[in-house]
Design a protein around this motif. Structure first.
Motif, PDB file in Angstrom:
ATOM      1  N   ARG A  15       0.837  -1.192   0.000  1.00 25.54           N
ATOM      2  CA  ARG A  15       0.000   0.000   0.000  1.00 25.54           C
ATOM      3  C   ARG A  15       0.882   1.255   0.000  1.00 25.54           C
ATOM      4  O   ARG A  15       1.997   1.234   0.479  1.00 25.54           O
ATOM      5  CB  ARG A  15      -0.915   0.020   1.223  1.00 25.54           C
ATOM      6  N   GLY A  16       0.283   2.373  -0.479  1.00 26.32           N
ATOM      7  CA  GLY A  16       1.007   3.631  -0.480  1.00 26.32           C
ATOM      8  C   GLY A  16       1.737   3.837  -1.801  1.00 26.32           C
ATOM      9  O   GLY A  16       1.684   3.023  -2.713  1.00 26.32           O
ATOM     10  N   PHE A  17       2.498   5.004  -1.874  1.00 21.21           N
ATOM     11  CA  PHE A  17       3.166   5.406  -3.114  1.00 21.21           C
ATOM     12  C   PHE A  17       4.485   4.671  -3.257  1.00 21.21           C
ATOM     13  O   PHE A  17       5.259   4.565  -2.324  1.00 21.21           O
ATOM     14  CB  PHE A  17       3.401   6.925  -3.102  1.00 21.21           C
ATOM     15  N   ARG A  18       4.749   4.129  -4.429  1.00 25.52           N
ATOM     16  CA  ARG A  18       6.013   3.468  -4.694  1.00 25.52           C
ATOM     17  C   ARG A  18       6.559   3.979  -6.025  1.00 25.52           C
ATOM     18  O   ARG A  18       5.845   4.017  -7.018  1.00 25.52           O
ATOM     19  CB  ARG A  18       5.823   1.962  -4.779  1.00 25.52           C
ATOM     20  N   LEU A  19       7.826   4.434  -6.017  1.00 23.47           N
ATOM     21  CA  LEU A  19       8.463   4.953  -7.227  1.00 23.47           C
ATOM     22  C   LEU A  19       8.891   3.803  -8.109  1.00 23.47           C
ATOM     23  O   LEU A  19       9.629   2.924  -7.694  1.00 23.47           O
ATOM     24  CB  LEU A  19       9.678   5.818  -6.866  1.00 23.47           C
ATOM     25  N   ARG A  20       8.394   3.772  -9.297  1.00 22.96           N
ATOM     26  CA  ARG A  20       8.832   2.804 -10.277  1.00 22.96           C
ATOM     27  C   ARG A  20       9.878   3.477 -11.187  1.00 22.96           C
ATOM     28  O   ARG A  20      10.069   4.679 -11.167  1.00 22.96           O
ATOM     29  CB  ARG A  20       7.640   2.334 -11.118  1.00 22.96           C
ATOM     30  N   GLY A  21      10.530   2.664 -11.968  1.00 20.60           N
ATOM     31  CA  GLY A  21      11.584   3.196 -12.825  1.00 20.60           C
ATOM     32  C   GLY A  21      11.090   4.287 -13.759  1.00 20.60           C
ATOM     33  O   GLY A  21      11.715   5.329 -13.907  1.00 20.60           O
ATOM     34  N   ASN A  22       9.923   4.061 -14.389  1.00 25.33           N
ATOM     35  CA  ASN A  22       9.427   5.060 -15.336  1.00 25.33           C
ATOM     36  C   ASN A  22       8.984   6.332 -14.619  1.00 25.33           C
ATOM     37  O   ASN A  22       9.031   7.436 -15.166  1.00 25.33           O
ATOM     38  CB  ASN A  22       8.281   4.494 -16.176  1.00 25.33           C
ATOM     39  N   THR A  23       8.545   6.207 -13.365  1.00 31.50           N
ATOM     40  CA  THR A  23       8.159   7.393 -12.595  1.00 31.50           C
ATOM     41  C   THR A  23       9.374   8.266 -12.314  1.00 31.50           C
ATOM     42  O   THR A  23       9.321   9.500 -12.397  1.00 31.50           O
ATOM     43  CB  THR A  23       7.499   6.981 -11.265  1.00 31.50           C
ATOM     44  N   LEU A  24      10.518   7.645 -11.983  1.00 33.91           N
ATOM     45  CA  LEU A  24      11.754   8.402 -11.751  1.00 33.91           C
ATOM     46  C   LEU A  24      12.180   9.146 -13.010  1.00 33.91           C
ATOM     47  O   LEU A  24      12.614  10.302 -12.946  1.00 33.91           O
ATOM     48  CB  LEU A  24      12.865   7.455 -11.300  1.00 33.91           C
ATOM     49  N   VAL A  25      12.024   8.482 -14.119  1.00 28.56           N
ATOM     50  CA  VAL A  25      12.398   9.132 -15.379  1.00 28.56           C
ATOM     51  C   VAL A  25      11.513  10.344 -15.634  1.00 28.56           C
ATOM     52  O   VAL A  25      11.985  11.417 -16.027  1.00 28.56           O
ATOM     53  CB  VAL A  25      12.290   8.136 -16.554  1.00 28.56           C
ATOM     54  N   LEU A  26      10.204  10.181 -15.397  1.00 26.56           N
ATOM     55  CA  LEU A  26       9.286  11.297 -15.603  1.00 26.56           C
ATOM     56  C   LEU A  26       9.595  12.457 -14.678  1.00 26.56           C
ATOM     57  O   LEU A  26       9.568  13.622 -15.078  1.00 26.56           O
ATOM     58  CB  LEU A  26       7.836  10.829 -15.389  1.00 26.56           C
ATOM     59  N   LEU A  27       9.907  12.134 -13.396  1.00 27.87           N
ATOM     60  CA  LEU A  27      10.261  13.201 -12.450  1.00 27.87           C
ATOM     61  C   LEU A  27      11.510  13.938 -12.900  1.00 27.87           C
ATOM     62  O   LEU A  27      11.615  15.175 -12.799  1.00 27.87           O
ATOM     63  CB  LEU A  27      10.470  12.618 -11.051  1.00 27.87           C
ATOM     64  N   PHE A  28      12.493  13.207 -13.424  1.00 26.04           N
ATOM     65  CA  PHE A  28      13.734  13.831 -13.886  1.00 26.04           C
ATOM     66  C   PHE A  28      13.466  14.733 -15.091  1.00 26.04           C
ATOM     67  O   PHE A  28      14.007  15.841 -15.189  1.00 26.04           O
ATOM     68  CB  PHE A  28      14.755  12.755 -14.252  1.00 26.04           C
ATOM     69  N   VAL A  29      12.587  14.274 -15.988  1.00 29.08           N
ATOM     70  CA  VAL A  29      12.234  15.078 -17.157  1.00 29.08           C
ATOM     71  C   VAL A  29      11.538  16.358 -16.732  1.00 29.08           C
ATOM     72  O   VAL A  29      11.845  17.459 -17.220  1.00 29.08           O
ATOM     73  CB  VAL A  29      11.342  14.267 -18.118  1.00 29.08           C
ATOM     74  N   PHE A  30      10.583  16.230 -15.768  1.00 30.79           N
ATOM     75  CA  PHE A  30       9.886  17.425 -15.283  1.00 30.79           C
ATOM     76  C   PHE A  30      10.849  18.386 -14.601  1.00 30.79           C
ATOM     77  O   PHE A  30      10.725  19.605 -14.686  1.00 30.79           O
ATOM     78  CB  PHE A  30       8.754  17.041 -14.326  1.00 30.79           C
ATOM     79  N   PHE A  31      11.865  17.821 -13.900  1.00 29.97           N
ATOM     80  CA  PHE A  31      12.869  18.644 -13.235  1.00 29.97           C
ATOM     81  C   PHE A  31      13.669  19.458 -14.264  1.00 29.97           C
ATOM     82  O   PHE A  31      13.891  20.665 -14.095  1.00 29.97           O
ATOM     83  CB  PHE A  31      13.806  17.757 -12.414  1.00 29.97           C
ATOM     84  N   LEU A  32      14.062  18.808 -15.351  1.00 29.27           N
ATOM     85  CA  LEU A  32      14.817  19.502 -16.398  1.00 29.27           C
ATOM     86  C   LEU A  32      13.968  20.573 -17.069  1.00 29.27           C
ATOM     87  O   LEU A  32      14.444  21.683 -17.351  1.00 29.27           O
ATOM     88  CB  LEU A  32      15.316  18.499 -17.438  1.00 29.27           C
ATOM     89  N   ILE A  33      12.695  20.238 -17.320  1.00 29.53           N
ATOM     90  CA  ILE A  33      11.794  21.230 -17.919  1.00 29.53           C
ATOM     91  C   ILE A  33      11.652  22.435 -17.004  1.00 29.53           C
ATOM     92  O   ILE A  33      11.665  23.590 -17.439  1.00 29.53           O
ATOM     93  CB  ILE A  33      10.418  20.606 -18.216  1.00 29.53           C
ATOM     94  N   GLY A  34      11.537  22.161 -15.693  1.00 27.44           N
ATOM     95  CA  GLY A  34      11.441  23.250 -14.727  1.00 27.44           C
ATOM     96  C   GLY A  34      12.667  24.150 -14.752  1.00 27.44           C
ATOM     97  O   GLY A  34      12.565  25.374 -14.640  1.00 27.44           O
ATOM     98  N   LEU A  35      13.845  23.531 -14.888  1.00 27.31           N
ATOM     99  CA  LEU A  35      15.078  24.323 -14.972  1.00 27.31           C
ATOM    100  C   LEU A  35      15.063  25.241 -16.177  1.00 27.31           C
ATOM    101  O   LEU A  35      15.406  26.424 -16.083  1.00 27.31           O
ATOM    102  CB  LEU A  35      16.298  23.395 -15.045  1.00 27.31           C
ATOM    103  N   PHE A  36      14.665  24.702 -17.333  1.00 29.16           N
ATOM    104  CA  PHE A  36      14.646  25.520 -18.544  1.00 29.16           C
ATOM    105  C   PHE A  36      13.638  26.652 -18.431  1.00 29.16           C
ATOM    106  O   PHE A  36      13.886  27.767 -18.872  1.00 29.16           O
ATOM    107  CB  PHE A  36      14.321  24.652 -19.765  1.00 29.16           C
ATOM    108  N   LEU A  37      12.470  26.369 -17.846  1.00 29.78           N
ATOM    109  CA  LEU A  37      11.462  27.415 -17.686  1.00 29.78           C
ATOM    110  C   LEU A  37      11.915  28.479 -16.710  1.00 29.78           C
ATOM    111  O   LEU A  37      11.676  29.670 -16.898  1.00 29.78           O
ATOM    112  CB  LEU A  37      10.132  26.806 -17.218  1.00 29.78           C
ATOM    113  N   HIS A  38      12.599  28.054 -15.645  1.00 31.08           N
ATOM    114  CA  HIS A  38      13.004  29.009 -14.615  1.00 31.08           C
ATOM    115  C   HIS A  38      14.212  29.830 -15.029  1.00 31.08           C
ATOM    116  O   HIS A  38      14.290  31.023 -14.758  1.00 31.08           O
ATOM    117  CB  HIS A  38      13.315  28.274 -13.310  1.00 31.08           C
ATOM    118  N   TYR A  39      15.178  29.183 -15.710  1.00 35.36           N
ATOM    119  CA  TYR A  39      16.422  29.864 -16.029  1.00 35.36           C
ATOM    120  C   TYR A  39      16.532  30.266 -17.496  1.00 35.36           C
ATOM    121  O   TYR A  39      17.536  30.821 -17.902  1.00 35.36           O
ATOM    122  CB  TYR A  39      17.611  28.973 -15.683  1.00 35.36           C
ATOM    123  N   GLY A  40      15.511  29.977 -18.281  1.00 30.63           N
ATOM    124  CA  GLY A  40      15.596  30.287 -19.702  1.00 30.63           C
ATOM    125  C   GLY A  40      15.870  31.751 -19.945  1.00 30.63           C
ATOM    126  O   GLY A  40      15.226  32.621 -19.385  1.00 30.63           O
ATOM    127  N   GLY A  41      16.885  32.050 -20.816  1.00 31.91           N
ATOM    128  CA  GLY A  41      17.225  33.414 -21.159  1.00 31.91           C
ATOM    129  C   GLY A  41      18.302  34.018 -20.304  1.00 31.91           C
ATOM    130  O   GLY A  41      18.848  35.055 -20.641  1.00 31.91           O
TER     131      GLY A  41
END
Length: 352
Positions: A15-41
């Motif tokens: 029971r509860g939340f468990r990180l699977r491999g594809n979830t980690l990849v998605l989180l990493f992708v969202f993290f990179l997107i966040g960096l580009f949005l925050h620091y772009g320019g």
């Protein structure tokens, strides 16, 4: 009798939340997107993120790598409408407040040259202004903008020795349209993947004493297409020489620009920006009773020659551009200065 166990691993679900491999990849992708949005320019996102972490822990920002190209990075945020972007300007202002130590004023420690009476006239350093010319005035420089070419035909400013010194840094700035131009300037995307640098006419490094005034040099009205080997090579060498003379002579007058004419090649997605084939600089030094003038004319291409090889008479530059430089100097003296031979000018400026 066999007892059937009530617990079976096959029927067990955690029971509860468990990180699977594809979830980690998605989180990493969202993290990179966040960096580009925050620091772009601003700068490269990972470098900017690392600099922020270093500042938080008290280590300060890391220095740029020696191979960084200041003419290409940071890639500016585009404002295709040509309107003022208040959010971007506010952000840049916050980054650079501490760098404007002199507030755009002289430190008072620089020797002053004795001025001729004609120097005291209003707009003395400007080329002859004609009816219908679009003159744009900024705090650090004045220019004539030609909408037909989406380029300035000249940029003029006095360059004092103290203005070339300070901690203002171009890495805090972004290229942006000039809101003072009536029909709008070129936009940054006009240069993207064009093969040309966004070349400064009034160089950013001429205003290191003030981050605020350096910011003005990133208006697209002050920018023109330059071949990379030219912009980062012989043109940069000439700009460095001008600053060296300004420090040596405690100040001089600078007029610089492209040679504009019909039929030039153009670049641009939103605008047709003319690509100049030649650029010029005209310099004037005044310290009563001394006065001297020199002109430079360079092709928009890389060169390994000495900048001395590009010295020409100011008369020649006037013939090519149709401009009249320093028209408020008395006619006899103006003719004498503008007709000086290449050898006379080299001796007066380089060997002085």
């Amino acid at each position: 009798m066999l007892l059937k166990p009530q617990f079976s691993p096959k029927n067990y679900h955690r029971r509860g939340f468990r990180l699977r491999g594809n979830t980690l990849v998605l989180l990493f992708v969202f993290f990179l997107i966040g960096l580009f949005l925050h620091y772009g320019g601003k700068t490269k996102p990972v470098v900017a993120f690392w600099n922020d972490v270093r500042e938080i822990v008290g280590l300060g920002k890391s220095k740029s790598a020696p191979g960084d190209n200041p003419y290409k990075a940071p890639e500016p945020q585009d404002n295709s409408s040509g309107k003022k972007n208040d959010e971007t300007e506010s952000e840049a202002s916050d980054e650079s407040v501490a760098s404007d130590n002199n507030g755009g004023k002289s430190s008072g420690n620089s020797p002053k040259n004795d001025r001729f009476d004609f120097e005291k006239q209003v707009d003395f350093l400007l080329p002859l202004v004609k009816s219908g010319d679009e003159i744009i005035r900024h705090e650090g420089y004045t220019l004539r903008y030609v909408d037909q070419y989406k380029d300035a035909s000249w940029v003029a400013y006095p360059l004092l020795d103290y203005e070339t010194k300070g901690d203002a840094d171009r890495k805090f700035e972004q290229f942006k349209p000039d809101p003072a131009v009536a029909n709008g300037t070129a936009v940054t995307s006009d240069y993207t993947r064009s093969g040309y640098d966004r070349g400064h006419l009034a160089p950013a490094a001429d205003f290191k004493f003030s981050q605020r005034i350096m910011r003005e040099t990133f208006f697209m009205s002050n920018i023109t297409p330059q071949v990379p080997d030219f912009n980062r090579g012989i043109w940069s060498d000439l700009e460095n020489q001008v600053r060296s003379w300004a420090r040596r002579d405690h100040g001089l007058y600078v007029v610089t620009g492209p040679v504009l004419k019909p039929g030039l090649a153009t670049i641009g997605k939103t605008n047709e920006v003319s690509v100049p084939e030649k650029f010029y600089k005209v310099l004037l030094y005044c310290n009563k009773p001394q006065i001297r003038m020199i002109g430079f004319l360079l092709d928009n291409e890389g060169s390994d020659k000495s900048i001395r090889e590009f010295v020409v008479s100011v008369d020649l530059i006037e013939q090519l551009t149709g401009l009249d430089f320093f028209p408020k100097i008395p006619d006899d003296l103006e003719r004498q200065l503008e007709s000086r031979s290449r050898g006379e000018m080299v001796d007066a400026w380089f060997d002085n």
